[in-house]
Scaffold this active site. Structure first.
Site, PDB file in Angstrom:
ATOM      1  N   LEU A 129      -3.762 -21.971  58.121  1.00 63.20           N
ATOM      2  CA  LEU A 129      -2.414 -22.394  57.752  1.00 63.20           C
ATOM      3  C   LEU A 129      -2.551 -23.388  56.608  1.00 63.20           C
ATOM      4  O   LEU A 129      -3.502 -24.168  56.568  1.00 63.20           O
ATOM      5  CB  LEU A 129      -1.699 -23.069  58.933  1.00 63.20           C
ATOM      6  N   ASP A 130      -1.605 -23.373  55.694  1.00 61.18           N
ATOM      7  CA  ASP A 130      -1.622 -24.331  54.604  1.00 61.18           C
ATOM      8  C   ASP A 130      -1.476 -25.755  55.153  1.00 61.18           C
ATOM      9  O   ASP A 130      -0.941 -25.958  56.254  1.00 61.18           O
ATOM     10  CB  ASP A 130      -0.475 -24.052  53.626  1.00 61.18           C
ATOM     11  N   LYS A 131      -1.907 -26.716  54.363  1.00 58.84           N
ATOM     12  CA  LYS A 131      -1.886 -28.116  54.788  1.00 58.84           C
ATOM     13  C   LYS A 131      -0.510 -28.546  55.287  1.00 58.84           C
ATOM     14  O   LYS A 131      -0.383 -29.178  56.330  1.00 58.84           O
ATOM     15  CB  LYS A 131      -2.311 -29.009  53.622  1.00 58.84           C
ATOM     16  N   THR A 133       2.028 -26.632  56.223  1.00 55.46           N
ATOM     17  CA  THR A 133       2.659 -25.732  57.197  1.00 55.46           C
ATOM     18  C   THR A 133       2.285 -26.188  58.602  1.00 55.46           C
ATOM     19  O   THR A 133       1.119 -26.461  58.879  1.00 55.46           O
ATOM     20  CB  THR A 133       2.203 -24.279  56.977  1.00 55.46           C
ATOM     21  N   ARG A 230       5.990 -17.866  51.356  1.00 59.59           N
ATOM     22  CA  ARG A 230       6.382 -18.790  50.295  1.00 59.59           C
ATOM     23  C   ARG A 230       6.704 -18.051  48.994  1.00 59.59           C
ATOM     24  O   ARG A 230       7.704 -18.345  48.327  1.00 59.59           O
ATOM     25  CB  ARG A 230       5.278 -19.818  50.073  1.00 59.59           C
TER      26      ARG A 230
END
Length: 295
Positions: A129-131, A133, A230
């Site tokens: 997961l992105d930072k 998110t 996104r």
């Protein structure tokens, strides 16, 4: 540990990129290092990281386990949704990085899990997961579980549902975005729908709430491309609130600023690697997204 897999796709893909997409707990640079050390073979022959695969190619290589032992345990609070002898699911808070990397050598989710395991197992990262998110992320606690879940991800057998606060009012109650994604010609760190994009990506969304020019949507990703939600939401002119990389700049709602991307991994469904039963886990909407639509 030796691995052998077959490349089944029709389009050509670099061997390092392909292996990093299949074994998501290892980076592209990790597989580049393996090719430098002459440890990756295609059809029995040594190859470079840039080697383009073709359908039916057999890739064989050997993991170097010692790299995983460099992650130091750190006492960081974890929100554990579920844990057994094979898997552990964590509700990741926004702002924490999943894996140590250049610029983030410590303070990550894996550092926290190394402390939580107390040396009983090494947590395997099977997806990211992105930072910024938040939400559910799966870790495997042994090799068998890692391989099982990685294969399910590769075969699109893992169902993922996200919740996102997006800019603008989406008038339709549900929709489907079917558009190819590739590296942005303007910024190679970002993904975009562009004439050079070759990998088809499919996202389905359902509107849950609307207010004052903002919409709360439930998004189910059919494919699993980098930054898919996104970039797809930007493509339909409804970028994720706070996602400054994809057009969703910081906003002020009811006197409060929202600067992180308001994206939450809400639900995940997959086959348990030991019981072979379908399991489903959820992480409720975080406070920052919830308060936007609380009325």
């Amino acid at each position: 540990m030796q691995e052998k897999i077959m490349y089944k796709k029709f389009e050509k893909e670099r061997v390092d990129l392909y292996l990093a997409s299949v074994y998501k707990d290892y980076s592209r640079s990790y597989f580049q290092k393996l090719t430098d050390k002459q440890k990756i073979f295609v059809n029995g022959k040594l190859v470079l990281a840039s080697h383009k695969l073709k359908r039916g190619d057999v890739i064989s290589f050997e993991f170097e386990k010692e790299e995983k032992l460099q992650i130091e345990p750190e006492k960081i609070k974890l929100d554990i949704i579920y844990e057994d002898d094979d898997i552990i699911l964590v509700n990741k808070q926004a702002g924490i990085v999943v894996h140590p990397s250049y610029g983030h050598p410590s303070g990550t989710l894996l550092n926290a899990l190394m402390a939580h395991s107390k040396g009983k197992y090494n947590p395997y990262l099977v997806h990211r997961l992105d930072k910024d998110t938040s939400g559910l992320i799966i870790f495997a606690k042994n090799e068998k579980s890692k391989i099982s879940i990685s294969k399910q991800l590769q075969n699109r057998a893992v169902k993922k549902i996200y919740l996102a606060a997006v800019k603008g009012t989406i008038t339709e109650n549900k929709g489907r975005i079917e558009a190819p994604l590739g590296r942005s010609p303007q910024n190679r760190k970002l993904m975009s729908v562009n004439p050079l994009a070759k990998k088809m990506a499919v996202s389905e969304f359902k509107v849950l709430a609307r207010r004052d020019g903002y919409t709360l949507v439930e998004v189910r990703i059919i494919t699993g491309r980098t930054h898919q939600i996104r970039s797809h939401m930007k493509y339909i002119n409804h970028p994720v609130v706070g996602d400054q990389q994809y057009g969703g700049s910081e906003v002020c709602i009811d006197g409060k600023k929202y600067s992180r991307q308001m994206l939450h991994a809400y639900c995940v469904t997959f086959t348990h690697p030991r019981t072979s039963k379908t399991v489903e886990f959820k992480a409720e909407l975080p406070n920052d997204i919830n308060e936007i639509f609380k009325k």
